[in-house]
Write an enzyme that holds these catalytic residues in place. Structure first.
Site, PDB file in Angstrom:
ATOM      1  N   ASP A 260       0.826  -1.206   0.000  1.00 58.93           N
ATOM      2  CA  ASP A 260       0.000   0.000   0.000  1.00 58.93           C
ATOM      3  C   ASP A 260       0.861   1.257   0.000  1.00 58.93           C
ATOM      4  OD1 ASP A 260      -2.488  -1.210  -0.080  1.00 58.93           O
ATOM      5  OD2 ASP A 260      -2.843  -1.060   2.082  1.00 58.93           O
ATOM      6  N   HIS A 283      -3.252   4.783   4.613  1.00 58.97           N
ATOM      7  CA  HIS A 283      -3.360   5.674   3.466  1.00 58.97           C
ATOM      8  C   HIS A 283      -3.320   7.150   3.877  1.00 58.97           C
ATOM      9  CE1 HIS A 283      -4.129   2.160   1.133  1.00 58.97           C
ATOM     10  NE2 HIS A 283      -5.262   1.890   1.751  1.00 58.97           N
TER      11      HIS A 283
END
Length: 314
Positions: A260, A283
């Site tokens: 990610d 994130h």
């Protein structure tokens, strides 16, 4: 560190200084993990300086994939321009960064990239099938000049310059991620990676996204995870992994957090040269880090080199 620097040959260095795109158009179809809807996606070659751009074919809008267009980081990374949005981009962005692809047009017929199997491996396979080609024009590289750090509670993410004597062949991004979960099936894990196409495919591309069993009903109450299943995510319940096939690799959870991070950092719009170190990243934290990096010119410098110059100097 996965993939010692010795694996980067002069020819590889030369190609990593050049902008890249794909050789041919390639489509795929999947399910949106949050919408639960069928999604068609097509990757198309793009010229020098184009960058990574998502095109919403259903509404005729283009959205460049850059950190300053991130509009939501809840459970995935979403970019947007006005009312046009594109979500769950991180696994595809990671595959593109892992392959060193700088320029591509991505056509999608809805607001979400298909989840596929929950990893970047299907997208890496698509790129291999399409082929990657050098454009023989200088690539944009951002060198980290001084440490930049952001925090969220006990979590942190940091970009650091290479220390004297450990400077690697540009462009190189070294990543180190640690996570710590109360669930016994996850616990404390770490993962490291030197980002090259070979290392990315071998070490982290197939690591899947994961969810805690106790959170799933809440996510669905919020209108999320409608397309989630054991086919596209690892589900953990305390000490148990509920997927019949178990895990694909040791420390798959940390490997996916690193995956990610590769995708989120690709929104810098350039290859990064430096080190990324993070504990319990997500994130939101990854995006805050890029914003902090570019907030001050003293943090970074842009470097370009004519493709082939590095190989000739080696």
């Amino acid at each position: 560190m996965n993939g010692p620097p010795g694996q980067i040959t002069p020819d590889t260095r030369s190609s990593l200084w050049a902008q890249r795109t794909i050789k041919s158009r390639i489509p795929c179809v999947g399910i949106g993990v949050h919408s639960g809807r069928r999604v068609s996606l097509t990757l198309l070659p793009a010229p020098t300086g184009h960058g990574v751009v998502f095109r919403r074919t259903d509404i005729g809008r283009d959205i460049p994939a850059t950190y300053n267009r991130v509009v939501d980081t809840k459970l995935c990374t979403t970019i947007g321009e006005s009312s046009a949005r594109m979500g769950t981009i991180e696994h595809l962005m990671a595959a593109l960064a892992g392959a060193g692809v700088d320029n591509v047009l991505i056509e999608v017929d809805g607001p979400e990239v298909p989840i596929m199997d929950g990893s970047a491996a299907p997208f890496s396979f698509l790129l291999e099938c399409a082929g990657v080609v050098s454009l023989e024009t200088p690539r944009k590289v951002i060198e980290i000049l001084r440490p930049v750090r952001v925090n969220e509670g006990q979590a942190f993410a940091e970009l650091r310059p290479f220390e004297d004597g450990t400077r690697a062949a540009i462009p190189t991004l070294d990543l180190e991620v640690s996570i710590d979960y109360a669930e016994a099936a996850i616990g404390w894990q770490t993962q490291t990676l030197r980002l090259t196409p070979e290392n990315f495919r071998a070490a982290v591309a197939s690591a899947r996204t994961f969810a805690l069993a106790g959170d799933i009903d809440h996510m669905r109450d919020l209108g999320l995870a409608k397309g989630g299943s054991l086919d596209n995510a690892i589900v953990v319940d305390g000490s148990k992994v509920l997927n019949p096939g178990g895990l694909r690799m040791k420390d798959e959870f940390a490997a996916h957090k690193l995956l990610d991070a590769v995708g989120d950092l690709a929104l810098a719009g350039a290859a990064l040269h430096g080190r990324f170190v993070a504990h319990r990243p997500g994130h939101s934290l990854n995006n805050k880090l890029l914003k902090a990096l570019f907030a001050r010119q003293a943090n970074w410098a842009e470097i370009t080199r004519v493709p082939g110059a590095e190989a000739a100097a080696a």
